[in-house]
Design an enzyme around this catalytic site. Structure first.
Site, PDB file in Angstrom:
ATOM      1  N   ASP A 182      24.183  13.051 -32.342  1.00  0.00           N
ATOM      2  CA  ASP A 182      25.536  12.846 -33.028  1.00  0.00           C
ATOM      3  C   ASP A 182      26.050  11.735 -33.215  1.00  0.00           C
ATOM      4  O   ASP A 182      27.309  11.933 -34.231  1.00  0.00           O
ATOM      5  CB  ASP A 182      26.418  13.508 -32.279  1.00  0.00           C
ATOM      6  CG  ASP A 182      26.518  13.731 -30.578  1.00  0.00           C
ATOM      7  OD1 ASP A 182      25.554  13.167 -30.141  1.00  0.00           O
ATOM      8  OD2 ASP A 182      27.045  14.646 -29.925  1.00  0.00           O
TER       9      ASP A 182
ATOM     10  N   ASP B  53      18.578  16.156 -26.782  1.00  0.00           N
ATOM     11  CA  ASP B  53      19.815  17.340 -26.317  1.00  0.00           C
ATOM     12  C   ASP B  53      19.748  18.802 -27.499  1.00  0.00           C
ATOM     13  O   ASP B  53      20.633  19.235 -26.912  1.00  0.00           O
ATOM     14  CB  ASP B  53      21.113  16.234 -26.149  1.00  0.00           C
ATOM     15  CG  ASP B  53      20.924  15.328 -25.753  1.00  0.00           C
ATOM     16  OD1 ASP B  53      20.142  14.674 -24.765  1.00  0.00           O
ATOM     17  OD2 ASP B  53      21.754  14.029 -25.404  1.00  0.00           O
TER      18      ASP B  53
HETATM   19  O1  F6P Z   1      20.910  11.805 -26.355  1.00  0.00           O
HETATM   20  C1  F6P Z   1      19.651  11.271 -25.381  1.00  0.00           C
HETATM   21  C2  F6P Z   1      19.946  10.827 -24.140  1.00  0.00           C
HETATM   22  O2  F6P Z   1      18.602  10.751 -23.377  1.00  0.00           O
HETATM   23  C3  F6P Z   1      21.274  11.716 -22.943  1.00  0.00           C
HETATM   24  O3  F6P Z   1      20.296  13.082 -22.428  1.00  0.00           O
HETATM   25  C4  F6P Z   1      20.926  10.393 -21.809  1.00  0.00           C
HETATM   26  O4  F6P Z   1      22.856  11.353 -20.847  1.00  0.00           O
HETATM   27  C5  F6P Z   1      21.137   9.171 -22.551  1.00  0.00           C
HETATM   28  O5  F6P Z   1      20.137   9.537 -23.816  1.00  0.00           O
HETATM   29  C6  F6P Z   1      20.012   8.538 -21.909  1.00  0.00           C
HETATM   30  O6  F6P Z   1      21.163   7.407 -22.460  1.00  0.00           O
HETATM   31  P1  F6P Z   1      20.319   5.708 -22.496  1.00  0.00           P
HETATM   32  O7  F6P Z   1      18.331   5.637 -22.824  1.00  0.00           O
HETATM   33  O8  F6P Z   1      21.389   5.014 -23.464  1.00  0.00           O
HETATM   34  O9  F6P Z   1      20.081   6.058 -20.768  1.00  0.00           O
END
Ligand code: F6P
Length: 337
Positions: free
Chosen positions: A111, A137
């Site tokens: 999003d 997600d």
């Molecule tokens: O949006 C996908 C996601 O994997 C979420 O489920 C999670 O909160 C976030 O990204 C983690 O992001 P990063 O890889 O930046 O730690």
């Protein structure tokens, strides 16, 4: 919105943005091969909007996407680009695309990436942009499915099956945290298919840890004990604040006199071989994104509506949130009795 002009699309570009998701490679492959099949030149942009701003574009060939349909991650890389929050930066990006004679852009992401894409298109004379939902997600409003969700759910369920073995051997309560940020989609599906005793999800403000959640958790564990269960699996959605699951475990220990264990599944859910479902959806949606550009669409997202591939105006979905499937969560608890 369709363009009224005859379509003069010759060169298109594709990028991945936000967290990676298994199946992104299959989507890139579909964009490249469907585009070339229709006589387009297709450019890959590495590292999302950041790479776009740096002009990191490279023409892709049929062979450059060989042997990637089965690979997790994304060969063109991805990232989260804070600079893209600025209008001036988005104008620079379109300027750069035009200078490189790119007539349309496919953005594969979640999003946040959609918001950047929409603003970029809207602020710059409707530069043609089509988004493809790529995030584990499954939290994009207006689409029943996002690429990577099925693989992530299967990875988490596989982990829970293993955790159940040790939970049973030691008569333990496990709190298993899954990804999804504030979206309960992964938690609900993993809880139901993993046979969890309960599923804890964030409230409307994105917070999981609260007095209410603690009460629900304690009730679930005590009910299981009354039913003669010696071990329990509780699925927790990560939520906005990253320490909720440990705080819940601490509260449970105090109130229910058990010694819970915490398993944070984390980024393991973002990797691995994409399932057939993710490869299929990615191929269908990647090709549909190119088809949409060829038909003169701009500022739209590809999605799934009532089981079919669909196109949705970006402006009609941004800022809206999917509601958690409370029925699925309730059913999980009923079936765990
Ligand atoms: O949006 C996908 C996601 O994997 C979420 O489920 C999670 O909160 C976030 O990204 C983690 O992001 P990063 O890889 O930046 O730690």
């Amino acid at each position: 919105m369709k363009s009224t002009k005859p379509n003069s699309m010759k060169n298109i570009a594709v990028l991945c943005s936000g967290g990676d998701a298994p199946g992104m490679n299959a989507a890139v492959r579909a964009v490249v091969r469907y585009g070339i099949y229709h006589g387009l030149k297709v450019y890959g942009i590495s590292r999302g909007y950041t790479g776009l701003l740096e002009g990191a574009l490279e023409e892709m060939s049929l062979r450059s996407v060989a042997n990637i349909i089965q690979r997790g991650g994304t060969i063109i890389k991805t990232n989260r680009c804070k600079a893209f929050f600025q209008k001036r930066t988005r104008a620079e990006a379109v300027h750069l695309l035009r200078r490189k004679h790119i007539d349309g852009l496919v953005v594969i992401g979640g999003d946040g990436s959609y918001a950047g894409a929409h603003l970029m298109a809207a602020e710059n004379e409707n530069f043609p942009v089509v988004c493809v939902p790529g995030t584990i997600d499954n939290d994009i409003y207006g689409s029943e499915y996002t690429i990577g969700f099925d693989t992530a759910v299967n990875t988490a369920v596989d982990a829970i099956d293993k955790i159940r073995d040790t939970a049973t051997s030691h008569d333990r309560v496990f709190l298993v945290e899954v990804m999804g940020r504030t979206s309960a989609e992964i938690a609900a599906r993993v809880g139901l298919s993993g046979g969890a005793e309960s599923i804890l999800i964030p409230d409307a403000s994105g917070v999981v840890y609260s007095e209410k959640t603690v009460r629900k958790l304690v009730r679930s564990v005590l009910r299981s004990a009354r039913q003669g269960k010696l071990s329990s699996i509780i699925v927790v959605c990560e939520g906005e604040k990253k320490d909720a699951t440990y705080r819940l475990a601490k509260a449970l220990k105090l109130k229910a006199k058990v010694e819970p264990r915490v398993a944070i599944l984390g980024h393991v859910q973002r990797g691995g071989v994409p399932t057939a479902m993710d490869r299929t959806m990615a191929s269908l949606m990647g090709a549909e994104a190119v088809q949409a550009l060829l038909e003169g669409e701009r500022d739209v997202a590809i999605g799934v509506t009532q089981g079919s591939i669909s196109r949705i105006l970006l402006k009609s979905i941004l800022g809206k949130q999917k509601k958690p499937d409370l029925k699925m969560i309730r059913l999980t608890e009923i079936l765990a009795s």
